[in-house]
Design a protein around this motif. Sequence first.
Motif, short mmCIF file in Angstrom:
data_model
loop_
_atom_site.label_atom_id
_atom_site.label_comp_id
_atom_site.label_asym_id
_atom_site.label_seq_id
_atom_site.Cartn_x
_atom_site.Cartn_y
_atom_site.Cartn_z
N ASP A 9 -64.92 -11.29 23.57
CA ASP A 9 -64.69 -12.66 23.16
C ASP A 9 -66.09 -13.60 23.34
OD1 ASP A 9 -63.44 -14.94 22.14
OD2 ASP A 9 -62.89 -15.54 24.11
N TRP A 10 -67.03 -12.72 22.92
CA TRP A 10 -68.50 -13.30 23.11
C TRP A 10 -68.91 -14.23 21.76
CZ3 TRP A 10 -71.56 -8.61 25.35
CH2 TRP A 10 -71.35 -8.59 26.83
N GLN A 11 -68.13 -13.90 20.50
CA GLN A 11 -68.43 -14.49 19.53
C GLN A 11 -68.64 -16.31 19.80
OE1 GLN A 11 -65.74 -12.50 19.80
NE2 GLN A 11 -64.29 -13.48 18.69
N GLN A 12 -67.92 -16.57 20.72
CA GLN A 12 -67.90 -17.96 20.90
C GLN A 12 -69.12 -18.60 21.22
OE1 GLN A 12 -65.35 -19.26 24.23
NE2 GLN A 12 -65.47 -17.16 24.89
N PHE A 13 -69.79 -17.58 22.07
CA PHE A 13 -71.25 -17.97 22.40
C PHE A 13 -72.28 -17.84 21.34
CE2 PHE A 13 -68.93 -16.34 26.01
CZ PHE A 13 -68.56 -17.48 26.82
N HIS A 14 -71.95 -17.23 20.41
CA HIS A 14 -72.99 -16.51 19.36
C HIS A 14 -73.00 -17.62 18.50
CE1 HIS A 14 -72.89 -12.41 20.91
NE2 HIS A 14 -73.26 -13.13 21.88
N THR A 15 -73.73 -18.80 18.56
CA THR A 15 -74.01 -19.63 17.61
C THR A 15 -75.33 -19.25 16.89
OG1 THR A 15 -75.27 -21.13 19.05
CG2 THR A 15 -72.92 -21.59 18.93
N PRO A 16 -75.68 -19.59 15.77
CA PRO A 16 -76.74 -19.37 15.05
C PRO A 16 -78.07 -19.49 15.80
CG PRO A 16 -75.50 -19.90 13.36
CD PRO A 16 -74.71 -20.45 14.81
N ARG A 17 -78.08 -20.66 16.68
CA ARG A 17 -79.03 -21.28 17.57
C ARG A 17 -79.09 -20.29 18.72
NH1 ARG A 17 -78.84 -23.78 22.31
NH2 ARG A 17 -80.95 -25.11 22.73
#
Length: 112
Positions: free
Chosen positions: A18-26
């Motif tokens: 569930d790391w995609q929540q932290f993987h913003t483009p920035r």
Amino acid sequence: MLPKDLVDELMQFRAERDWQQFHTPRNLAISLSLEAGEVLELFQWEDRQGEALESVMPRLRDEVADVAVYLTYLCTDLGIDLEAAIREKMLKNRAKYPVALSKGSAKKYTEL
């Protein structure tokens, strides 16, 4: 650019945690830059060649892999076809750096 099964494995690895929540483009861009800095750090005080390069190869492989992973996440999330982007960039580079003017030269295209 990476084989689809490897990209799928990376995306599954991230989803399972569930790391995609932290993987913003920035955040991905920052992480990509930091990992690229770790590659650079291996050459900071020494122009490593031969045995000196071999001594850091395990870490260099890890850091290069980290760069590739973050770049893959960023491209996948933003819908960037990395292979197509590279091919388009090469067309631009061929125009900027014609062989007749740039062969053997490290000058930027604005200096040719």
